[in-house]
Each structure stands twice: as C-alpha cells, then as structure tokens.
Scaffold this motif. Sequence first.
Motif, short mmCIF file in Angstrom:
data_model
loop_
_atom_site.label_atom_id
_atom_site.label_comp_id
_atom_site.label_asym_id
_atom_site.label_seq_id
_atom_site.Cartn_x
_atom_site.Cartn_y
_atom_site.Cartn_z
N LEU A 9 6.74 -122.27 -87.81
CA LEU A 9 7.98 -122.85 -87.30
C LEU A 9 9.23 -122.10 -87.76
CD1 LEU A 9 6.96 -126.57 -87.87
CD2 LEU A 9 6.87 -125.25 -85.75
N ARG A 10 9.09 -121.14 -88.66
CA ARG A 10 10.25 -120.35 -89.10
C ARG A 10 10.05 -118.88 -88.68
NH1 ARG A 10 11.48 -115.86 -91.87
NH2 ARG A 10 10.05 -116.40 -93.56
N ASP A 11 9.20 -118.15 -89.37
CA ASP A 11 8.98 -116.75 -88.99
C ASP A 11 8.32 -116.69 -87.61
OD1 ASP A 11 8.62 -113.95 -89.09
OD2 ASP A 11 8.42 -114.01 -91.25
N GLY A 12 7.40 -117.64 -87.36
CA GLY A 12 6.72 -117.68 -86.05
C GLY A 12 7.71 -117.85 -84.91
N SER B 168 1.51 -114.04 -100.85
CA SER B 168 1.73 -112.85 -100.02
C SER B 168 2.32 -113.28 -98.68
CB SER B 168 0.41 -112.12 -99.77
OG SER B 168 -0.40 -112.90 -98.92
N HIS B 169 3.11 -112.38 -98.09
CA HIS B 169 3.71 -112.66 -96.76
C HIS B 169 3.66 -111.33 -96.01
CE1 HIS B 169 6.93 -114.39 -94.04
NE2 HIS B 169 7.07 -113.10 -93.80
N CYS B 170 2.71 -111.21 -95.09
CA CYS B 170 2.50 -109.89 -94.47
C CYS B 170 2.83 -109.89 -92.98
CB CYS B 170 1.05 -109.46 -94.66
SG CYS B 170 0.64 -109.26 -96.39
N HIS B 171 3.37 -108.76 -92.54
CA HIS B 171 3.62 -108.56 -91.11
C HIS B 171 2.61 -107.56 -90.56
CE1 HIS B 171 7.16 -110.99 -90.16
NE2 HIS B 171 7.34 -110.96 -91.48
N ASP B 172 2.40 -107.62 -89.24
CA ASP B 172 1.24 -106.94 -88.65
C ASP B 172 1.58 -105.65 -87.90
OD1 ASP B 172 -1.52 -107.15 -88.54
OD2 ASP B 172 -1.49 -107.90 -86.48
N GLY C 84 4.29 -109.73 -85.50
CA GLY C 84 3.80 -111.01 -86.00
C GLY C 84 3.44 -111.02 -87.47
N ASN C 85 2.94 -112.19 -87.89
CA ASN C 85 2.58 -112.44 -89.28
C ASN C 85 1.06 -112.46 -89.44
OD1 ASN C 85 5.36 -113.99 -89.07
ND2 ASN C 85 4.91 -113.78 -91.21
N THR C 86 0.64 -112.63 -90.66
CA THR C 86 -0.78 -112.88 -90.95
C THR C 86 -1.24 -114.09 -90.14
OG1 THR C 86 -0.54 -112.05 -93.18
CG2 THR C 86 -2.36 -113.60 -92.79
ZN ZN Z 1 8.57 -112.40 -92.46
#
Ligand code: ZN
Length: 508
Positions: free
Chosen positions: A11-14, A200-204, A236-238
């Motif tokens: 709901l935030r990064d997404g 962890s907070h990973c981007h793809d 996107g994110n993990t």
């Molecule tokens: Zn992010």
Amino acid sequence: MKKIQFFDTTLRDGEQTPGVNFNVKEKVQIALQLEKLGVDVIEAGFPISSPGDFECVKAISEAVKHSSVTGLARCVEKDIDRAKEALKDAAKPQLHIFLATSDVHMKYKLKMTREEVLASIKHHVTYARQHFDIVQFSPEDATRTERSFLIEAVRTAIDAGAKVINIPDTVGYTNPTEFGQLFRDLRENIPTFDEVTFSSHCHDDLGMAVANSLAAIENGATRVEGAINGIGERAGNTALEEVAVALHIRKDFYQAETSITLNQIKATSDLVSRLSGMPVPRNKAVIGGNAYAHESGIHQDGVLKNPDTYEIITPALVGVEKNSLPLGKLSGRHAFITRMTELGYALSEEEQNESFRRFKQLADVKKEVTEDDLHALILGQTQAANEEVELRHLQVQYVTGGVQGAIVRIETENGDTQEDAATGAGSIEAIYNTINRLFGQNVTLTDYRIQAITAGQDAQAEVHAVIQDEHGTDFHGIGIDHDVLTASAKAYLYASTKCQKARLKGVR
Ligand code: ZN
Ligand code: KIV
C-alpha cells in the motif's frame, strides 16, 4: 527455528508503481486481506505526502486489529507529527523513518554533509521515539553507501532508540553475495545487532529482489519487506509471497518460521492484481497461471504417477486448489454457502443473500461456476457495495462499418438516475463518450485491458480501464461481467467516479 517477520509495503511502495492508485476503500480492503494472510506489519502509506494518503493510513489504523500498522516519514518533524496523527487509533502502531546515506544521494539530492546526516538521524529518531515505541529507521540507498559510513549511520539510529533497522537496496543494485556480506558486516560491527530487528527492503531492477531478501535472512535479517505480486517503484519490490513459500518449502535450509497463512496467498494476490490493475504474468513463481500446469508428456506422466516427481509446491498450499465439483444453476444455497466458507469468506446473512442472488444470475448464463468466478463474484459485490454510482442500463446499437451508438443510465447513492447517449467509431468508444457526457468530464483513456476470468465461451470478462485527468492523475476502474460491453462500461464508470470524487474533494 528463527522467526521471520513479514512487513508488507503493497500500500506504500507498491502504490508507487506507475499507474497504480488505490482509493481509501480499496486500501482498507487490501489491508484486511493482508491481515488475514498473517503479515506482521502493514505499511499503510506516507501520511504527509497527500491528504488522501493521510486518510488511508487513518482508515487502515482503525480497521486493522492484529497486524501492526506503520506509516512512512522523512527525517522531518512535521512528517513524524502527521504520521502520529494518522496512526493514533492503530492497535499496534510503528513508525518508519528514512534518510539517504549514499554519497550520490547526500550530495545531489539532500545537499547535506555526512555530519549533517548523522545529526539528523540522531535528532529525528530521538524525536520519533517520544511518540512511538517501535521506530524503524532506513538508510536509503544503503547498498551504494560507503560501508563504514553505513555502519556509523545504523549505530547512530540504534543509539537514538531505533528498534528496527531496515536496509534498502533502493535502486535494485546489489546481488545475493554482496547483500549477504553487508548483513555479516553489520553483525560484526554492531555490538547490539541481536537486540535490534534487522530487515531487508529490495527492489527488482536486476531481477534479484527475492534472492537478495533470502540472502539477508541467511545472514541475520529477521524481518523482510516486500509487496504482494512484487509490485512497487520501477521494476517493483520483493514479492512477499515468493519469500514466504521459499522459506516454507526450503525449511530444511533456512530453518525459519513465519506467521503467514500460506493458503491465503492466491486470494491476496488476486485482490491486489485486480485492484492495482497489474495482471500477474502466467509464468510468475508461486502464483502464475502456469505455476502448476505440466505441459510436457514426460512431466504429465510423472505427475500422474507421483506429483513429487515434478511438483515441489502443491496448488492447495497457496490456495490454488481447484475443486472438482463446480457449482452450476441447479446448485442450492447450502452448497453455495458451504463452498464460499471453504474459500474463506465469512459472509453475513445479508451478504449471503446478495451473493447467492448474484450467483444464480451468473449460473443462468454460465454452465459451470468455478472458484475463480466465485472470487470475482465477491469482488464485484464488494465493489458494488462500495461504489457510489451504479450502472443501471446499457444499450448499444451496433452497425457494421458505421457509427455506433450507446445509451447509458446510472444511479447515484441517493437514488437519482441520469441517462445520456452518444456515438463513437466503436461500441466501447460510444459507451465511454456517453459516460464522459454524464460526468461532464474531459479525460483521456490511457489503458484498457480485457481478460477472461476462466476458460470457455461463457467466461466472465474482467476489464481494467485507466483514465487520466487534466492534471495527469490516473484513475483505475475494474468491471466484471459475463458481457464484455457491460464489464467495459463498469470499469470506465468506476474510474470516472474516482476521478470525479478527486475533483470534488481535492484528494484521491
Ligand atoms: Zn522502496
Ligand atoms: O526503496 C527505498 O529505499 C524505500 C525506503 C523508503 C525504505 O522505499
């Protein structure tokens, strides 16, 4: 077994995915499903960023009872104050604050020296701790931050009271070997490593977000951030569902447990996909349409003899179980309600009546009502209950090679009806021109997609329409119906309702 916490940022990064724009009701609906899925923390939004985001974080804080709810804030006092106000009714509030620590971000974006950044972290984490018991600090662009400075920044945040340190690979630059080493470096250089939660907070961007997150877990992270279906900024994110299933299937290797209810994965993924308008690729791990399909003859033969030959994940594990007894028009209320309960829907008496009515209507035009149809039926029902404007009548006049015409009648919440007609080069254009007249709007259709919910000629259609207003803001609507023109009209109508609401209120 160590416990891995799941932090969901759908709901935030997404929502930072280009073109994705949830409204308050959609966000609350997703948050409640995330709670059912069992995520530990829901990042509900970035309260200072807009009145709409503030409203969403507030509504989610009021609705969610078991998961923690958090909001994002920069290292700025008024961001923290605004987040505090938005989260005041949350049962378990947390705050997430961030500040960039890489040279490139400090020099060009923040225009701050290292000393100023450290002072800001110290001041704002201390300030945040006066209002929140749990404060998570993220050194943005951590993977491109000089290692000794990253360690200093993390130590500063912990000394100021941060209980969670989240390490973002903001631009998706790292790989599993390097990211694992980064966590080992933190473990070796931070004496209180075990007293704090590392995340962890990973981007793809390079396609390694899930692998990097698992490398972090192998090397000391006990919290993982990500989004359902891997949606998020840029690539996107993990994808959280992939991490959850990897930890489960390879428990022998990771020795980790989670609180995720795996059989809620498919329902959560479907909901996010529909409301975000981001279809799940068929070959996507864990939840893609092909993930449990065996094409080659050798594979089919193996699976029939023993599924273990080619199937490491059973469809039932993630809630993709296909029931062998589909419902049809002769099915009674008892069979219907039993199936809905099996699918995890706890419907009130009133909702049962309405869903059974909709089911009978669908069964009249569709030979077999499948599980996917039932999920779509509930989505359509929730949407209709949430929408302030309903499609009451649609009439399309089609002429081969000529100008098409449409008549549309809509009804607002207070029972007022409006009707208009317009023409267009095609049937859809005629419908959309009519809706534009009804709303008095001048918008551009920027995306239109149609897909069949199930196979077969009588399949229901799911239409996604995105319109853009004169300020460049996108509004997304979904329409589900067994008729493609009706589904298309509903999608455009719902997008237009959101657009009109934003115009009237000044918020999304
Ligand atoms: Zn992010
Ligand atoms: O990618 C990122 O760095 C972020 C932070 C706000 C955690 O989303």
